[in-house]
Write a protein that holds these residues in place. Structure first.
Motif, PDB file in Angstrom:
ATOM      1  N   THR A  44       0.868  -1.191  -0.365  1.00  0.00           N
ATOM      2  CA  THR A  44       0.262   0.338   0.146  1.00  0.00           C
ATOM      3  C   THR A  44       0.807   1.408   0.189  1.00  0.00           C
ATOM      4  O   THR A  44       0.418   2.241  -0.592  1.00  0.00           O
ATOM      5  N   ASP A  45       1.670   1.379   0.754  1.00  0.00           N
ATOM      6  CA  ASP A  45       2.835   2.542   0.773  1.00  0.00           C
ATOM      7  C   ASP A  45       3.312   2.589  -0.292  1.00  0.00           C
ATOM      8  O   ASP A  45       3.581   3.661  -1.137  1.00  0.00           O
ATOM      9  N   ALA A  47       2.096   2.190  -3.620  1.00  0.00           N
ATOM     10  CA  ALA A  47       0.729   2.343  -4.224  1.00  0.00           C
ATOM     11  C   ALA A  47       0.825   4.142  -3.751  1.00  0.00           C
ATOM     12  O   ALA A  47       0.315   4.216  -5.050  1.00  0.00           O
ATOM     13  N   LYS A  48       0.957   4.439  -2.902  1.00  0.00           N
ATOM     14  CA  LYS A  48       0.544   5.565  -2.291  1.00  0.00           C
ATOM     15  C   LYS A  48       2.317   5.730  -2.953  1.00  0.00           C
ATOM     16  O   LYS A  48       1.513   7.698  -3.736  1.00  0.00           O
ATOM     17  N   ARG A  49       3.000   5.760  -2.821  1.00  0.00           N
ATOM     18  CA  ARG A  49       4.056   6.587  -3.226  1.00  0.00           C
ATOM     19  C   ARG A  49       4.264   7.146  -5.031  1.00  0.00           C
ATOM     20  O   ARG A  49       4.194   7.819  -5.596  1.00  0.00           O
ATOM     21  N   ALA A  51       1.047   6.498  -6.681  1.00  0.00           N
ATOM     22  CA  ALA A  51       0.220   7.961  -7.056  1.00  0.00           C
ATOM     23  C   ALA A  51       0.655   9.051  -6.959  1.00  0.00           C
ATOM     24  O   ALA A  51       0.820   9.986  -8.095  1.00  0.00           O
ATOM     25  N   ARG A  52       1.613   9.179  -6.059  1.00  0.00           N
ATOM     26  CA  ARG A  52       2.107  10.802  -5.325  1.00  0.00           C
ATOM     27  C   ARG A  52       3.145  11.419  -6.723  1.00  0.00           C
ATOM     28  O   ARG A  52       3.571  12.315  -6.897  1.00  0.00           O
ATOM     29  N   ARG A  53       4.397   9.875  -7.228  1.00  0.00           N
ATOM     30  CA  ARG A  53       5.216  10.792  -7.910  1.00  0.00           C
ATOM     31  C   ARG A  53       4.032  11.271  -9.637  1.00  0.00           C
ATOM     32  O   ARG A  53       4.636  11.475  -9.962  1.00  0.00           O
TER      33      ARG A  53
END
Length: 65
Positions: A44-45, A47-49, A51-53
């Motif tokens: 999940t981290d 995926a979040k990282r 998505a932020r990029r």
């Protein structure tokens, strides 16, 4: 292709027992700017990282790394 997201599934990834079936991934982002290796992170981290990029890249179209 601007980026390739490579998931290290090898025994050398540093994730005990390997990443397949585990809650962690070890990824590298390959781009024209080079290779950005991420540490072992929860899926999940990752995926979040990622998505932020992606969001940051769209906010600054001149960023290609």
């Amino acid at each position: 292709c601007d980026w390739i997201v490579a998931n290290d599934v090898s025994a050398a990834s540093g994730v005990p027992g390997g990443v397949m079936g585990a809650d962690q991934n070890v990824v590298a982002i390959v781009s024209a700017g080079g290779v950005d290796r991420w540490p072992a992170l929860a899926k999940t981290d990752v995926a979040k990282r990622l998505a932020r990029r992606i969001a940051d890249a769209f906010a600054d179209p001149n960023a290609n790394a």
